[in-house]
Design an enzyme around this catalytic site. Sequence first.
Site, PDB file in Angstrom:
ATOM      1  CB  THR A 147      -0.953   0.001   1.206  1.00 24.12           C
ATOM      2  OG1 THR A 147      -0.186  -0.066   2.401  1.00 24.12           O
ATOM      3  CG2 THR A 147      -1.927  -1.168   1.131  1.00 24.12           C
ATOM      4  N   GLY A 206       1.300   4.331   1.634  1.00 26.39           N
ATOM      5  CA  GLY A 206       1.976   4.862   2.825  1.00 26.39           C
ATOM      6  C   GLY A 206       2.969   3.884   3.413  1.00 26.39           C
ATOM      7  CB  CYS A 207       2.703   0.267   4.050  1.00 29.71           C
ATOM      8  SG  CYS A 207       1.160   0.422   4.976  1.00 29.71           S
ATOM      9  CB  SER A 208       5.104   0.710  -0.511  1.00 28.56           C
ATOM     10  OG  SER A 208       4.476  -0.540  -0.372  1.00 28.56           O
TER      11      SER A 208
END
Length: 169
Positions: free
Chosen positions: A58, A60-62
Amino acid sequence: MSTATEVTEFEEVKVGDKIPDVVLMEGQADYGKPEPVNLAEVCKGKKVAIFAVPGAFTPGCSKSHLPSFITAQDDLKKKGVDLTICVATNDAYVMEAWGRTSGGADAGIMFLSDGDAELTRKLGLSIEGGILVRSKRYSLIADDGVVSHYFSSAEQSSDTWAPNVLASL
């Protein structure tokens, strides 16, 4: 007839809590059979940084959370962190692929699947609803299986990123 599954509510994790005795799954290269990993056992006798994300791959996570831990690996080790673990409720194959393609696995981060959200729920950090239970974004440090530092994303996502964790160690 109801098909809903009853979910037990747990209190949100806090400093002083023990890491739950749960089995997560670690994906293997080339679509090998995922291997079980007992989180409490892995944390025994070590200082471990654990961070969780709502979903692998995703934005924000990546783009932010995971890269902050990839670039901080040397500094975390200098502060005594023996192991860094990334957790999400995605399946083990997705977690392995994310670790491999992001460079996180090469940096030494262990990617574990909490596919049934057992850890996420026991830490009181689940986002229930829809088809997949997600984890709230968080980071923590466990010293010999006991939470010594906890970082919530309740105020800002960046509170859980590696620079904030490093600043507290």
